[in-house]
Design an enzyme around this catalytic site. Structure first.
Site, PDB file in Angstrom:
ATOM      1  N   ASP A   8       0.858  -1.179   0.000  1.00 38.94           N
ATOM      2  CA  ASP A   8       0.000   0.000   0.000  1.00 38.94           C
ATOM      3  C   ASP A   8       0.898   1.233   0.000  1.00 38.94           C
ATOM      4  O   ASP A   8       1.887   1.272   0.723  1.00 38.94           O
ATOM      5  CB  ASP A   8      -0.913   0.014   1.231  1.00 38.94           C
ATOM      6  N   THR A   9       0.575   2.208  -0.828  1.00 40.19           N
ATOM      7  CA  THR A   9       1.402   3.406  -0.974  1.00 40.19           C
ATOM      8  C   THR A   9       0.584   4.648  -0.672  1.00 40.19           C
ATOM      9  O   THR A   9      -0.572   4.748  -1.071  1.00 40.19           O
ATOM     10  CB  THR A   9       1.951   3.492  -2.419  1.00 40.19           C
TER      11      THR A   9
END
Length: 193
Positions: free
Chosen positions: A68-69
């Site tokens: 996840d960014t």
């Protein structure tokens, strides 16, 4: 079998640099970015764990990698834009400034769990409203945190301190070392060709 718990074409491309054979399973409700609900620094790693455990519960004999960014600017998290106007607003706020990209990843297997967060600093060019609108209309960055892709033609990124791949959404250098136990050269778009 390694399973990438993501529908991102960029993550698929980057993981293929480390492993030729893997499957893709997109977690239901993949995007659960609750910006502001928790400290932003912990969010990507927590979200990667949620995605990884969701897929691992379906395939408990396999290996699962999820990521996840989030883009962090002036203490606030920027997720994916809602629409064109939101994308332009985000890019205006980033223009000529430095921001941070955090990618959390989680690797699960029957034998181990690894969960880490990688940080990169990104410096943007000064952008006019016309340049921003042109970029949004041509790059269509609606599926990208912060409304930009570092790998896009005409990217607004001036330079990166840290992992280029991390800014794309999968810190392959860190994953190679901590998951697969080997060092690799830092990723750059030229090295991928």
């Amino acid at each position: 079998m390694l399973i990438l718990a993501s529908g991102s074409p960029r993550r698929k491309e980057l993981l293929s640099l480390l492993k030729e054979d893997f499957a893709i399973v997109v977690p239901m409700d993949e995007e659960r970015l609750y910006l502001g609900a928790r400290p932003i620094e912990t969010l990507p790693q927590e979200e990667s764990k949620v995605k990884a455990y969701r897929v691992f519960s379906l395939y408990p004999r396999d290996e699962v990698l999820a990521a996840d960014t989030v883009v962090v600017h002036e203490g606030k998290g920027l997720g994916k834009p809602k629409d064109r106007e939101d994308a332009c607003r985000m890019l205006r706020s980033l223009s000529g400034k430095r921001h941070v990209v955090l990618t959390g990843y989680t690797y699960l297997s029957p034998a181990k769990e690894i969960s880490r967060t990688v940080r990169s600093e990104v410096y943007f060019k000064d952008l006019s409203d016309k340049e921003i609108e042109f970029y949004v209309d041509n790059a269509k960055p609606f599926d990208k945190a912060g409304s930009y892709g570092i790998q896009d033609e005409g990217t607004p990124v001036l330079r990166v301190a840290g992992s280029f791949a991390n800014v794309m959404g999968l810190p392959v250098e860190d994953i190679a070392l901590h998951v697969f136990g080997r060092k690799i050269e830092p990723y750059s778009p030229k090295s991928a060709r």
